[in-house]
Design a protein around this motif. Structure first.
Motif, PDB file in Angstrom:
ATOM      1  N   ILE A 145      -3.040  -5.446  -0.887  1.00  0.00           N
ATOM      2  CA  ILE A 145      -3.645  -5.549   0.445  1.00  0.00           C
ATOM      3  C   ILE A 145      -2.949  -4.544   1.353  1.00  0.00           C
ATOM      4  O   ILE A 145      -1.772  -4.704   1.677  1.00  0.00           O
ATOM      5  N   ALA A 146      -3.683  -3.503   1.730  1.00  0.00           N
ATOM      6  CA  ALA A 146      -3.065  -2.450   2.534  1.00  0.00           C
ATOM      7  C   ALA A 146      -3.269  -2.725   4.019  1.00  0.00           C
ATOM      8  O   ALA A 146      -4.161  -3.477   4.401  1.00  0.00           O
ATOM      9  N   SER A 175     -18.996  -8.086   7.527  1.00  0.00           N
ATOM     10  CA  SER A 175     -19.172  -7.671   6.143  1.00  0.00           C
ATOM     11  C   SER A 175     -18.193  -6.534   5.791  1.00  0.00           C
ATOM     12  O   SER A 175     -18.002  -5.618   6.589  1.00  0.00           O
ATOM     13  N   GLY A 176     -17.577  -6.656   4.634  1.00  0.00           N
ATOM     14  CA  GLY A 176     -16.685  -5.595   4.149  1.00  0.00           C
ATOM     15  C   GLY A 176     -15.275  -5.641   4.712  1.00  0.00           C
ATOM     16  O   GLY A 176     -14.478  -4.727   4.494  1.00  0.00           O
ATOM     17  N   THR A 177     -14.912  -6.720   5.439  1.00  0.00           N
ATOM     18  CA  THR A 177     -13.556  -6.779   6.017  1.00  0.00           C
ATOM     19  C   THR A 177     -12.525  -7.308   5.016  1.00  0.00           C
ATOM     20  O   THR A 177     -11.329  -7.312   5.299  1.00  0.00           O
ATOM     21  N   GLY A 178     -12.973  -7.795   3.858  1.00  0.00           N
ATOM     22  CA  GLY A 178     -12.017  -8.244   2.844  1.00  0.00           C
ATOM     23  C   GLY A 178     -11.981  -9.749   2.664  1.00  0.00           C
ATOM     24  O   GLY A 178     -10.955 -10.299   2.250  1.00  0.00           O
ATOM     25  N   LYS A 179     -13.100 -10.441   2.934  1.00  0.00           N
ATOM     26  CA  LYS A 179     -13.096 -11.908   2.847  1.00  0.00           C
ATOM     27  C   LYS A 179     -12.883 -12.377   1.408  1.00  0.00           C
ATOM     28  O   LYS A 179     -12.125 -13.299   1.152  1.00  0.00           O
ATOM     29  N   GLU A 180     -13.553 -11.705   0.461  1.00  0.00           N
ATOM     30  CA  GLU A 180     -13.380 -12.125  -0.935  1.00  0.00           C
ATOM     31  C   GLU A 180     -11.955 -11.820  -1.409  1.00  0.00           C
ATOM     32  O   GLU A 180     -11.330 -12.634  -2.098  1.00  0.00           O
ATOM     33  N   LEU A 181     -11.452 -10.664  -0.986  1.00  0.00           N
ATOM     34  CA  LEU A 181     -10.071 -10.308  -1.356  1.00  0.00           C
ATOM     35  C   LEU A 181      -9.103 -11.378  -0.828  1.00  0.00           C
ATOM     36  O   LEU A 181      -8.188 -11.816  -1.537  1.00  0.00           O
ATOM     37  N   GLU A 239     -20.429 -16.767   1.745  1.00  0.00           N
ATOM     38  CA  GLU A 239     -21.577 -16.719   2.676  1.00  0.00           C
ATOM     39  C   GLU A 239     -22.270 -18.075   2.806  1.00  0.00           C
ATOM     40  O   GLU A 239     -23.395 -18.271   2.348  1.00  0.00           O
ATOM     41  N   ILE A 346     -14.072  -2.032   5.505  1.00  0.00           N
ATOM     42  CA  ILE A 346     -13.260  -1.412   4.442  1.00  0.00           C
ATOM     43  C   ILE A 346     -14.130  -1.011   3.248  1.00  0.00           C
ATOM     44  O   ILE A 346     -13.846  -0.042   2.562  1.00  0.00           O
ATOM     45  N   ARG A 347     -15.243  -1.752   3.030  1.00  0.00           N
ATOM     46  CA  ARG A 347     -16.110  -1.353   1.930  1.00  0.00           C
ATOM     47  C   ARG A 347     -16.704   0.028   2.190  1.00  0.00           C
ATOM     48  O   ARG A 347     -16.761   0.868   1.299  1.00  0.00           O
ATOM     49  N   GLU A 350     -14.053   2.548   1.578  1.00  0.00           N
ATOM     50  CA  GLU A 350     -13.841   2.710   0.138  1.00  0.00           C
ATOM     51  C   GLU A 350     -14.939   3.601  -0.464  1.00  0.00           C
ATOM     52  O   GLU A 350     -14.659   4.502  -1.254  1.00  0.00           O
TER      53      GLU A 350
HETATM   54  N1  LIG Z   1      -6.630  -4.954   3.301  1.00  0.00           N
HETATM   55  C1  LIG Z   1      -7.227  -4.412   2.229  1.00  0.00           C
HETATM   56  N2  LIG Z   1      -6.500  -3.621   1.413  1.00  0.00           N
HETATM   57  C2  LIG Z   1      -7.080  -3.032   0.349  1.00  0.00           C
HETATM   58  N3  LIG Z   1      -8.381  -3.167   0.007  1.00  0.00           N
HETATM   59  C3  LIG Z   1      -9.147  -3.950   0.781  1.00  0.00           C
HETATM   60  C4  LIG Z   1      -8.607  -4.623   1.926  1.00  0.00           C
HETATM   61  N4  LIG Z   1      -9.590  -5.348   2.474  1.00  0.00           N
HETATM   62  C5  LIG Z   1     -10.701  -5.150   1.736  1.00  0.00           C
HETATM   63  N5  LIG Z   1     -10.441  -4.304   0.706  1.00  0.00           N
HETATM   64  C6  LIG Z   1     -11.419  -3.815  -0.281  1.00  0.00           C
HETATM   65  O1  LIG Z   1     -12.650  -3.597   0.412  1.00  0.00           O
HETATM   66  C7  LIG Z   1     -13.770  -4.000  -0.390  1.00  0.00           C
HETATM   67  C8  LIG Z   1     -14.586  -5.045   0.360  1.00  0.00           C
HETATM   68  O2  LIG Z   1     -13.830  -6.236   0.436  1.00  0.00           O
HETATM   69  P1  LIG Z   1     -14.493  -7.680   0.196  1.00  0.00           P
HETATM   70  O3  LIG Z   1     -15.572  -7.630  -0.834  1.00  0.00           O
HETATM   71  O4  LIG Z   1     -13.392  -8.655   0.001  1.00  0.00           O
HETATM   72  O5  LIG Z   1     -15.187  -7.861   1.642  1.00  0.00           O
HETATM   73  P2  LIG Z   1     -16.124  -9.044   2.177  1.00  0.00           P
HETATM   74  O6  LIG Z   1     -15.711  -9.303   3.581  1.00  0.00           O
HETATM   75  O7  LIG Z   1     -16.081 -10.195   1.217  1.00  0.00           O
HETATM   76  O8  LIG Z   1     -17.545  -8.348   2.145  1.00  0.00           O
HETATM   77  P3  LIG Z   1     -19.013  -9.039   2.216  1.00  0.00           P
HETATM   78  O9  LIG Z   1     -19.035  -9.904   3.431  1.00  0.00           O
HETATM   79  O10 LIG Z   1     -19.918  -7.888   2.348  1.00  0.00           O
HETATM   80  O11 LIG Z   1     -19.185  -9.796   0.932  1.00  0.00           O
HETATM   81  C9  LIG Z   1     -13.188  -4.511  -1.704  1.00  0.00           C
HETATM   82  O12 LIG Z   1     -13.211  -3.485  -2.675  1.00  0.00           O
HETATM   83  C10 LIG Z   1     -11.746  -4.862  -1.339  1.00  0.00           C
HETATM   84  O13 LIG Z   1     -10.893  -4.759  -2.466  1.00  0.00           O
END
Ligand SMILES: Nc1ncnc2c1ncn2[C@@H]1O[C@H](COP(=O)(O)OP(=O)(O)OP(=O)(O)O)[C@@H](O)[C@H]1O
Length: 457
Positions: A145-146, A175-181, A239, A346-347, A350
């Motif tokens: 997690i960066a 969306s894409g903020t890293g919720k699944e991570l 979701e 972040i998506r 990436e």
């Molecule tokens: N702090 C972080 N450091 C490194 N990589 C990150 C970080 N946060 C998110 N990512 C990367 O960004 C991408 C999107 O993250 P993730 O799928 O967890 O987002 P999400 O909020 O669940 O998106 P969605 O709502 O669209 O499903 C993934 O590849 C994840 O590994």
């Protein structure tokens, strides 16, 4: 000093007194006492115990039900069973692997002391081992997690303390903020990390199948439900904002009165649940329960200082994944990355980095290797389009957009569809279907001879 949590389950006040006396003076002991199975169950639901002492003298076969429930607990506690003296010698008990010590009652003071000493030593060793494992896990998880902005540091602290608890957690963020991570990190840092992590993507399931999957067991379902598969671990409901009323009701039941082996439930949403409760689309009683444990992931535009560390981290990760030699980001590009609004968070960052890796011809990725502003809208303002009906106008605009957008991708990938698909975040087959629909051929973008730098698909 590590304290050992102890639960004594016995109806006999003499046992309470003798055990408490035997532990008296030992500063690491903090026993709770409960008299019946029902009260014991409530205690087990409320907190984890390192040591459980069960008085099993007057109940016939060793307390099968409660032992089964204890067997499902994670982390597994140390268990002492108190038996009538004679039966201690009577061969193996059905739940023998779960039981670490058996005390024949009444015991001699010396045998009671030594039995408790062994059990407490075991608990201490397990606790030290768990702490060490937790330390290593934290290190590994946080290295994925960066970001080191103040909000990111606060987020990590909240995440760590929420992971230590037992309750459900709501993860919010665009969306894409890293919720699944974050959900995966919460699981890996929790005491259930050795158990399974299951994800259910709610919008892609019907209300019936979601309901079925959240059941401890289902007569109609031939395969195991997700609930069963996640036992001893974590169930992540991705979701949840649009789940139907029946699923909401069942979820609330699981969170309040679900069976003790209910997996830990994590939920995510990019919507405002509070406003959904006002319009009665989301049960307010459920919302009150789930927001008790809340983790919010801020959008990337609110923490621009995280962009350079994230960009470097994602660059290294993707170069490794794509089997490309290490690359760097040109200072001019980094300035553009810092100024970009990152609506896809972040998506999107990436995907931009992946694009840069795939399309840069040197070791340094420059501004010309990425697409930051996205394609300009195509055609919707042309006079001809305004005369068409809505459906045709939309189809025409989509066609124009796809031809330009995919055309640019194919130009950069020299007609290689796999590469173009990867650069825009689609599956190869999905991109091929879109190309077929809008009559886009890769041919014109391919080099004329097979050895001019074109990539095989
Ligand atoms: N702090 C972080 N450091 C490194 N990589 C990150 C970080 N946060 C998110 N990512 C990367 O960004 C991408 C999107 O993250 P993730 O799928 O967890 O987002 P999400 O909020 O669940 O998106 P969605 O709502 O669209 O499903 C993934 O590849 C994840 O590994």
């Amino acid at each position: 000093m590590t304290s050992i949590t102890i639960l004594i389950i016995s109806r006999d006040p003499e046992i309470h007194a003798t055990l408490q006396e035997a532990m008296d003076g030992n500063p690491i002991c903090s026993p709770d006492v409960t008299t019946g199975s029902k009260a014991a169950r409530e205690c087990l639901l409320a907190q984890g115990y390192d040591l459980i002492i069960i008085d099993d003298r007057n109940t016939g076969p060793p307390s099968g039900d409660i032992l089964q429930e204890i067997a499902a607990l994670r982390p597994a506690p140390t268990v002492i069973l108190i038996r009538p003296e004679a039966s201690v010698l009577q061969g193996l008990l059905p739940n023998e692997p779960l039981i670490h010590e058996i005390i024949g009652w009444p015991p001699s003071p010396a045998s009671l002391q030594s039995c408790l000493r062994r059990a407490l030593e075991r608990c201490l060793l397990i606790s030290e081992k768990n702490k060490l494992e937790q330390h290593c896990r934290c290190h590994t998880i946080f290295s994925n997690i960066a970001g080191h902005s103040t909000s990111m540091k606060e987020l990590m602290d909240t995440l760590t303390s929420l992971a230590e608890g037992k309750g459900s957690i709501l993860i919010t963020g665009e969306s894409g903020t890293g919720k699944e991570l974050a959900a995966r990190a919460l699981h890996s840092l929790s005491e259930r990390s050795a158990g399974p992590f299951r994800r259910l993507h709610c919008p892609s399931m019907s209300e019936d199948s979601l309901l079925e999957d959240l059941c401890p067991s289902s007569a109609t379902k031939k395969t195991e439900t997700s609930f069963e598969k996640a036992k001893g671990g974590t169930l992540f409901l991705d979701e949840i904002a649009n789940i139907g009323p029946a699923v909401q009701e069942h979820l609330e039941y699981l969170m309040t009165a679900g069976p003790p082996d209910t997996p830990r439930i994590l939920m995510s949403t990019n919507q405002d649940l509070s406003s959904k409760t006002e319009t009665k689309l989301f049960r307010s009683s459920l919302y009150e329960k789930i927001r008790a444990g809340h983790l919010h992931l801020p959008p990337l535009r609110k923490r621009p200082e995280d962009i350079p560390p994230l960009a470097h981290y994602l660059l290294e990760k993707q170069c490794h994944k794509l089997k490309k030699p290490g690359k760097s980001i040109a200072p001019e590009l980094m300035k553009r990355l810092m100024a970009h609004p990152w609506e896809g968070n972040i998506r999107e960052l990436e995907n931009t980095i992946i694009h840069g890796i795939l399309f840069s011809s040197t070791q340094k990725i420059g501004t010309e290797d990425v697409q930051l502003s996205g394609p300009r809208p195509v055609g919707p303002c042309s006079a001809a389009l305004h005369q068409a009906n809505y459906k045709d106008a939309k189809e025409e605009a989509l066609k124009g957009f796809n031809q330009i957008y995919i055309g640019r991708l194919l130009k950069r990938s020299k007609g290689n569809i796999s590469l173009a698909a990867r650069a825009c975040g689609l599956e190869r087959q999905a991109l091929q279907q879109i190309m077929k629909r809008y009559d886009i051929s890769p041919g014109p973008y391919r080099p004329r001879t097979g050895c001019e730098g074109g990539y095989p698909d």
